[in-house]
Structure formats: structure tokens, C-alpha cells
Design an enzyme around this catalytic site. Structure first.
Site, mmCIF file in Angstrom:
data_model
loop_
_atom_site.group_PDB
_atom_site.id
_atom_site.type_symbol
_atom_site.label_atom_id
_atom_site.label_comp_id
_atom_site.label_asym_id
_atom_site.label_seq_id
_atom_site.Cartn_x
_atom_site.Cartn_y
_atom_site.Cartn_z
ATOM 1 N N ASP A 1 -53.780 -4.308 -6.401
ATOM 2 C CA ASP A 1 -55.190 -3.982 -6.612
ATOM 3 C C ASP A 1 -55.769 -3.162 -5.475
ATOM 4 O O ASP A 1 -55.148 -2.994 -4.427
ATOM 5 C CB ASP A 1 -56.003 -5.276 -6.818
ATOM 6 C CG ASP A 1 -55.641 -6.366 -5.818
ATOM 7 O OD1 ASP A 1 -55.049 -6.045 -4.772
ATOM 8 O OD2 ASP A 1 -55.956 -7.538 -6.086
ATOM 9 N N ASP B 1 -60.681 -19.241 -7.273
ATOM 10 C CA ASP B 1 -61.072 -19.355 -8.692
ATOM 11 C C ASP B 1 -59.868 -19.151 -9.617
ATOM 12 O O ASP B 1 -60.029 -19.047 -10.822
ATOM 13 C CB ASP B 1 -62.197 -18.357 -9.019
ATOM 14 C CG ASP B 1 -61.777 -16.902 -8.809
ATOM 15 O OD1 ASP B 1 -60.630 -16.655 -8.392
ATOM 16 O OD2 ASP B 1 -62.610 -16.009 -9.070
ATOM 17 N N HIS C 1 -57.812 -16.529 -9.497
ATOM 18 C CA HIS C 1 -57.449 -15.133 -9.791
ATOM 19 C C HIS C 1 -56.086 -14.783 -9.197
ATOM 20 O O HIS C 1 -55.671 -15.339 -8.184
ATOM 21 C CB HIS C 1 -58.548 -14.144 -9.360
ATOM 22 C CG HIS C 1 -58.740 -13.978 -7.887
ATOM 23 N ND1 HIS C 1 -59.974 -13.878 -7.293
ATOM 24 C CD2 HIS C 1 -57.850 -13.867 -6.870
ATOM 25 C CE1 HIS C 1 -59.828 -13.707 -6.000
ATOM 26 N NE2 HIS C 1 -58.553 -13.695 -5.715
ATOM 27 N N GLU D 1 -59.937 -11.841 -12.681
ATOM 28 C CA GLU D 1 -60.898 -12.928 -12.499
ATOM 29 C C GLU D 1 -61.000 -13.783 -13.770
ATOM 30 O O GLU D 1 -60.639 -13.327 -14.864
ATOM 31 C CB GLU D 1 -62.283 -12.336 -12.190
ATOM 32 C CG GLU D 1 -62.367 -11.591 -10.856
ATOM 33 C CD GLU D 1 -62.539 -12.516 -9.654
ATOM 34 O OE1 GLU D 1 -61.978 -13.633 -9.651
ATOM 35 O OE2 GLU D 1 -63.238 -12.118 -8.709
HETATM 36 P P1 PGA Z 1 -55.972 -14.871 0.494
HETATM 37 O O1 PGA Z 1 -56.359 -14.244 -0.893
HETATM 38 O O2 PGA Z 1 -54.499 -14.636 0.656
HETATM 39 O O3 PGA Z 1 -56.760 -14.060 1.500
HETATM 40 O O4 PGA Z 1 -56.331 -16.306 0.446
HETATM 41 C C1 PGA Z 1 -55.645 -14.613 -2.011
HETATM 42 C C2 PGA Z 1 -56.218 -13.908 -3.216
HETATM 43 O O5 PGA Z 1 -57.440 -13.734 -3.275
HETATM 44 O O6 PGA Z 1 -55.434 -13.550 -4.108
#
Ligand code: PGA
Length: 236
Positions: free
Chosen positions: A67, A136, A138, A143
Site C-alpha cells: 500500500d 481493527d 486491516h 479496512e
Molecule cells: P504496525 O502496523 O506494524 O505499525 O503495527 C500494522 C498495520 O497497520 O498493518
């Protein structure tokens, strides 16, 4: 599914790096699906060390990232292209021309999404997809929604995601509110998936994702349907 629990971020990172390294040794021209965020940094650091020792050769590897923020170009320090260059690509012998991150500044973002999926298809799909997981549920920036979105698409980031990512920015206001993310088809068609997560606050969402119902309200839950997924979780 293999669910491995370890007791430190360092162990999680080394085990993840071992799996990625094995993939590249067995198939030197692997297509690696890569992720940004805090979680994979340790694995990238470990891979860089092994590269420096001469144990891994990335010269024939292609990478496709999950992304990118809409509106940030690759020179922007908050962009995921910049993150990948600084935390990984600049330290190994991957050919930068063979590293792909969605273009968050494309004039036609929908066209960019289509082209990204087509490109992955032409590469023969992803051999190993590395994933983190959001609070959440994702994966990439898919999302929670009413349905799973199949193709690479533009997404409005949820408030909790914007809040979680604000730690990388001077203030929450500066966090882009939209992103372009790989969709579920390219992720689910990866031959292998490796999801890493660390910290007690990720435990609940992992339980929901991997032991609860499969629902687009918890995007990672779709991974229960994947035939070759390994989850490495470190509580600390
Ligand atoms: P993080 O993010 O590794 O910074 O916890 C994970 C994500 O949002 O996929």
C-alpha cells in the site's frame, strides 16, 4: 494455519526473516509481497545483516508492496516508498527497478490499481506475502467494510488507523486520510503468507481474525481460507 507464539519482538523478527530468507534461497527470483509499519522493521534489519554476511542474495528478487498513502510521492519521508528504501532496499542488492509500491500520486488512481494487479499477475503472482495486522483487523489498508474488496483500490482510512499511524507524523492532522491498497485477490493468491504481530494489544484482534467468523468487518479473517499461512506473534 501455523500459529507460532514467541516471547520477544526480536525472536518474531528473526523467525520471520528466516522464512523470508529460506524463500529467497529456494527460489532466488521470488516475488516478495512486502509490508510497512513498525512490526516488520526488525525482520528487515535481520535480513540486511544476513545479506551483509553474504548469506542472502536479493539480486533476482522482485518486490511488490501492499500500500501507499494517497498524495505522498516517494520522496516524502512519510511515504511507504521512502520507508521501504530507507529500511530495506538501500541496504541490500535488490534492483530498485524491480521494487514496486503503488503510486499514491497517480492522476488516475483507479487505473493505477488496475495496472498494479495486472503487473502482479504478469509476475506470476506473489510467492511470499508478508503482512502486519491493524488493531481493527486491516491487512494492507483493507479496512473493515461490508464486503471484501478484491482489487487494488483507494480506501478512506478509518479513524482508528489514522490515530494509530499518527505516531509517525508531527500531528494527527498530517496523516493522509486516503490510501491505495492491494486488494484481497492478490493477497489471497499469494502462494504463502506470513503474518507477524507483536504486543499484547494485538492479541484480541488476532484471536478474532483467526479463530472467529470470517467477516469483512474483520478483514484479516479471510486469511483463515488461505492454504499456507504462518502467523508469528510475540506478546512483548
Ligand atoms: P504496525 O502496523 O506494524 O505499525 O503495527 C500494522 C498495520 O497497520 O498493518
Amino acid at each position: 494455519m501455523k500459529f507460532i507464539t514467541v516471547d520477544s519482538y526480536d525472536k518474531m523478527s528473526r523467525q520471520a526473516a528466516n522464512i523470508i530468507s529460506a524463500q529467497v534461497i529456494i527460489k532466488p527470483d521470488s516475488v516478495l509481497g512486502l509490508a510497512t509499519g513498525s512490526t516488520p522493521i526488525g525482520a528487515y534489519k535481520q535480513l540486511i545483516k544476513w545479506y551483509e554476511k553474504g548469506d542472502i542474495d536479493f539480486s533476482r528478487v522482485t518486490s511488490v508492496n501492499l500500500d501507499e498513502y494517497v498524495g505522498l510521492d516517494g520522496h516524502d519521508e512519510q511515504s511507504y516508498r521512502y520507508f521501504m528504501n530507507k529500511n530495506f532496499f538501500e541496504h541490500i542488492n535488490i534492483d530498485l527497478d524491480n521494487t514496486y509500491v503503488p503510486n499514491g500520486c497517480a492522476v488516475d488512481l483507479q487505473g493505477e490499481g488496475k495496472a498494479y494487479d495486472e503487473h502482479i499477475r504478469q509476475l506470476g503472482g506473489i510467492d511470499l506475502q508478508l503482512l502486519g495486522i491493524g488493531h481493527d483487523g486491516h491487512i494492507g489498508f483493507n479496512e473493515p467494510d461490508d464486503y471484501f474488496i478484491k482489487s487494488t483500490h483507494v480506501v478512506d482510512l478509518h479513524e482508528s488507523t489514522v490515530k494509530a499511524n499518527a505516531r509517525f507524523f508531527a500531528s494527527e492532522d498530517e496523516v493522509p486520510k486516503r490510501a491505495i491498497t492491494m486488494g484481497m485477490v492478490s493477497i489471497m493468491q499469494a502462494k504463502k503468507i506470513l503474518l507477524i504481530a507483536s504486543g499484547k494489544e494485538k492479541r484480541e484482534i488476532l484471536e478474532k481474525s483467526f479463530y472467529g467468523p470470517i467477516t469483512p468487518r474483520i478483514p484479516a479473517s479471510i486469511l483463515q481460507l488461505h492454504h499456507d499461512i504462518t502467523v508469528i506473534y510475540s506478546e512483548n
